[in-house]
Structures are given as C-alpha cells and as structure tokens.
Design an enzyme around this catalytic site. Structure first.
Site, PDB file in Angstrom:
ATOM      1  N   CYS A  34       0.830  -1.199   0.000  1.00 42.38           N
ATOM      2  CA  CYS A  34       0.000   0.000   0.000  1.00 42.38           C
ATOM      3  C   CYS A  34       0.866   1.251   0.000  1.00 42.38           C
ATOM      4  O   CYS A  34       2.064   1.209   0.291  1.00 42.38           O
ATOM      5  CB  CYS A  34      -0.888   0.053   1.251  1.00 42.38           C
ATOM      6  SG  CYS A  34      -1.918  -1.394   1.533  1.00 42.38           S
ATOM      7  N   ASP A 439      18.296  38.235 -13.488  1.00 45.74           N
ATOM      8  CA  ASP A 439      16.958  38.412 -14.057  1.00 45.74           C
ATOM      9  C   ASP A 439      16.333  39.707 -13.534  1.00 45.74           C
ATOM     10  O   ASP A 439      16.392  40.005 -12.332  1.00 45.74           O
ATOM     11  CB  ASP A 439      16.076  37.222 -13.685  1.00 45.74           C
ATOM     12  CG  ASP A 439      14.681  37.350 -14.231  1.00 45.74           C
ATOM     13  OD1 ASP A 439      14.483  37.032 -15.406  1.00 45.74           O
ATOM     14  OD2 ASP A 439      13.790  37.797 -13.476  1.00 45.74           O
TER      15      ASP A 439
END
Length: 507
Positions: A34, A439
């Site tokens: 699981c 940037d």
C-alpha cells in the site's frame, strides 16, 4: 527512507499522504502493498515491512492494494531533486526508454555499463531497470483497461508488453485480478474513453498554488502549440510513436488531465511529461520549510505555499525559445516562436481547441533561414549554433541529461550567458537549485524586499536557499504585477488544505 522502520510506522499510522511515493508498505499476512496514506486500518507493526519502490514490492511477491492504488501515487520527489545516476535512470525509465531501447539503450544514454546501472538501481530501489519498467507497464495497462474499451490485445501492446501471456501474467500478479476482472470491477456506471482520448486524475502532494504555475505557462504560450481553453492549459506533444495533445486543469485535490493520443503506446510517456510540466512530484513541505526559514521569504511562503516551477515537455524546444526570448519582451518572443512554428512545425489536428502544430524539432530547424527571424545577427548565429549542437548530439537536454555537463556545453556556445543557461537549467533540465540573479524580475523583487540587488551579493544571500533556489525564484517573481502570476479565468481557489481563496484576473 524505507530503512527507517520507526519513521515509516509513524507515517502509516497517521495515514500521512506526504510520504506517498517515498516508500511502500507491504503487509506480510495479506501479501498486499500500500501507499502510506492507505485508508484501511493499519496492520500490526509486526506484520509490516517497507520497500523503496512498487517494483521492489512486486518482485517480493506482494500485490497492489485495491483501495489505495499505490501504483498511482505521486512519484518520489528524489528523481526531480537529484542528478545522479539513479535519478537520471528513473527519469529515463519513466519516459519509456527501457520499453523502446531496452537496458542497453538506457545504459548508453546514461554513459555507464549495463552492470553498473543494474547494481545502482538494485542497491537503492530493490529492483533493476527491467522490473521498474515492468511496474510502469502494469500501471499503464490498468489505466487502459479501466478507462477505455480497447480490446485486451491492443492494450497489451500499447502498454509495452511483448506478448499477451506476459500481459496477463503481470496484471494478475500485480493486481490479483485478470485483465477482464479488472475491467468488470470498475465498468459499472463509468463511461469509457472515445477512440484516442483518455481522461485521468494526476495526483500531487499538497499544498499546490496554481496561479504562477499555470499563469507562467499561459503568458508565455506559443500560439498554435499552447493555449488556455475551457479552464485548462493545453499543449501539443511530440511523443516517441506519434503526436499528442494534453489538457491540464487544476482541481482542489488533483490535476484533471485529458489526453488525445495518436498511438496508445505513448500513454506512459505522455503522463510523465504532463507531470513534469507541472512539477507534480515535488515535495512542497520540504521546499517551503527551507525557504520559510528566511525571514524575508517567510511571509511569501505563508501567503501562497506550495509554489511549483513551471517546466516544459521538451528540453530542446525550451532552449530554442530561450534564445528567441533573449533581451526582448514576452510578446515579441511569442511572435518569433510562432513564426518558426508556422514555417517548420508539424501540423496536428485538434479535436477541441485551437492547437495547430508541434513545435519544430531541431532537425526541422536545421533547414531554417535565419533571415526569416527579425532579430540581430548575433542572436541568429546563437540559434544556429544551438540547433547544430542539438542535431549533432553534442548537447543533451532530454529528461535523463547530466545537469552540470549540459550547463558546461551551453556556456561554451556563443551567445549563451548565465541568464540563458540558468533559465534552461531551471525549466528544461529541472534543476531545483537553478538561480537567475541577473533576471530583471528577480532584481526588482529583491529591491522591494530589501534584499541585495547586485548579482554577486544576491547570490551570496541565496546560498541559504539551496538546494531550492529555483523555487525561491518563483516566490520572488510572484511579488510582481505581471500576467505570469495570474491564473487565467474566474475566481481561483488555492489548492491547499485550509488556505484562503485567491482571486484570479481574466485576461
């Protein structure tokens, strides 16, 4: 993590979905495995054992739980965070390299011997490349069985199996049901997909803030290749066996994905690329915990937790677009890219929206006329040099590439400065620590927040954000008033448990 038994037990007892994909719980009494968040009552501690991968659990003789479907859990974030041999191998396996080229092809792409690749994967994941690819084929087969009306023989080969017998045996072994039983189990009341289409849910780890993720993709979209339509980001896909179109719409607990595929054999690769574009296998809690430790970033993280890095489906495509976008506006870059698409892109038929082409491949662009593009000669030369490097194989920007080697190759090409190299590293290569201190948007945000603004000083401050500087960049960009920070359409709910509603602005 699977080796820390006590930590795994705590995660299973608390049904902690944060650890889905990190490890798998196998129950010795029922022989079922699981995900940690399985809704059934947790087994006794003495009945649990843990595996690092679904493939390892399957090899040990455990079958997938029918309740929690562990094969459909989010992928381990390690494969996005790391750039070592195992991580690169896992990205390539997810992209179908083993199914197409076998283990020799995988080893050749990685630059290692087959024995080395096998040994490394077995050591860390408990399964070799063939077993990992087999596990992925089983998941693809289940999706096709449950959601389409394709004949089982077509599904077997579409999922990558070489024989009907191997298909039947694998499905029975992994899901404890025959293919026909698996289809019957979910058939009542569920419509099957029409030919060539498939609708599915892509899981992610919460929280997820969609505004800058989808906003960035839409604001920079190349006309004909990408669009925002019907509340979803849509784009064309170049896949190993044909073309495809993906539609991705944010929902509170999943991404609603609809795929149009020319060849079902490309299903696994299409899903992998969609997850990559939206950075769905990220670990937002780890990212936000690290960035939230900075007093400057902490309010930004608290306001909109779970920001993702908008990535791309095709590395070479983004590198071309990065060159077109050097020192021009977003609108101008889109215009240049659209001209290339109309002239050299492969036409596609869109059954729903307005998509018309695939983005041109490097091979198609090798014949382009630089004079067609209204940009300086130096940038035309940069584009031509990039295309030659991609076509010649000297530059690898695909999912399994070596990040540092790719950076070095890019930096050696004329016209590739730090901004372009790091933009490609962030969005095409998927490096979570890529950073753009030069940037303009980052520097404006830094100034507004009282951070250093010179590249050297900002880089020094950002050392504390490692290895998540690409995510820090998203938080910095999100402070600006720019379309990339806005989800198109109507009011938008933050995809985070207990978080407030955000207002999106239509464009």
């Amino acid at each position: 993590m699977h080796t820390d038994f006590d930590a795994c037990v705590r995660a299973v007892r608390s049904k902690d979905a944060r650890f889905d994909g990190w490890f798998f719980t196998a129950v010795l009494t029922t022989r079922v495995y699981c995900r940690p968040s399985c809704p059934v009552v947790p087994p006794k501690v003495g009945h649990m054992t843990f595996y690092p991968s679904a493939a390892a659990a399957q090899q040990a003789g455990f079958r997938a739980c029918k309740r929690c479907r562990p094969d459909a859990s989010p992928g381990s974030p390690q494969w996005n965070e790391r750039a070592d041999l195992v991580a690169r191998a896992m990205r390539l396996i997810a992209d179908g390299v083993v199914d197409r080229d076998g283990v020799p092809g995988l080893a050749a792409r990685l630059g290692y011997s087959e024995r080395q690749v096998e040994r490394q994967l077995l050591t860390e994941l408990g399964a070799g490349p063939l077993a990992l690819a087999r596990s992925q084929r089983a998941q693809t087969a289940r999706l096709l069985i449950e959601t389409t009306s394709l004949p089982m023989g077509e599904i077997a080969f579409a999922a990558g199996f070489t024989s009907i017998r191997a298909f039947n045996d694998t499905v029975r072994e992994v899901f404890a049901l025959s293919p026909s039983e698996l289809r019957t189990r979910v058939a009542k009341g569920r419509p099957t997909a029409t030919t060539g289409t498939l609708a599915l849910r892509l899981p992610f780890r919460r929280p997820l803030t969609p505004d800058n993720l989808f906003g960035h993709l839409v604001a920079t979209a190349v006309p004909g290749v990408e669009e925002w339509y019907g509340g979803a980001y849509r784009r064309t896909l170049r896949l190993p066996h044909g073309t495809g179109i993906a539609s991705l719409r944010p929902e509170p607990d999943h991404i609603a994905c609809r795929l149009w595929l020319a060849d079902w054999r490309d299903l696994g690769q299409a899903i992998s690329r969609c997850r990559r574009v939206l950075d769905l296998d990220a670990d937002p809690l780890a990212v936000d915990a690290a960035l939230g430790a900075d007093p400057v970033l902490a309010p930004l993280v608290a306001k909109a937790p779970g920001r993702r890095v908008p990535r791309v489906a095709d590395g070479p495509e983004f590198a071309v677009r990065a060159v077109l976008g050097q020192q021009v506006s977003t609108a101008a870059a889109r215009t240049l890219a659209a001209r290339l698409v109309r002239a050299y892109g492969e036409p596609v038929a869109d059954p729903v929206g307005g998509l018309t082409h695939l983005f041109p491949s490097p091979e198609a662009l090798a014949d382009h006329d630089p004079a067609e593009l209204a940009m300086p000669q130096t940038r035309r030369n940069t584009l031509a040099t990039l295309v030659r490097a991609l076509v010649g194989g000297e530059l690898d920007l695909d999912v399994g590439s070596d990040w540092q080697r790719a950076r070095a190759h890019l930096a050696a090409l004329p016209g590739f400065g730090p901004w372009t190299v790091e933009a490609i590293a962030m969005r095409a290569l998927g490096d979570p620590d890529a950073f753009l201190p030069t940037d303009l948007g980052v520097r404006h945000a830094a100034r507004a927040l009282g951070l250093p603004t010179t590249p050297a000083a900002l880089t020094g401050h950002a050392a504390a954000w490692q290895p998540w500087r690409a995510y820090a960049t998203q938080y910095l960009w999100a402070t600006g008033d720019h379309p990339i920070n806005t989800l198109p359409g109507d009011d938008v709910t933050l995809l985070s448990s207990g978080s407030p509603t955000l207002k999106g602005t239509s464009r």
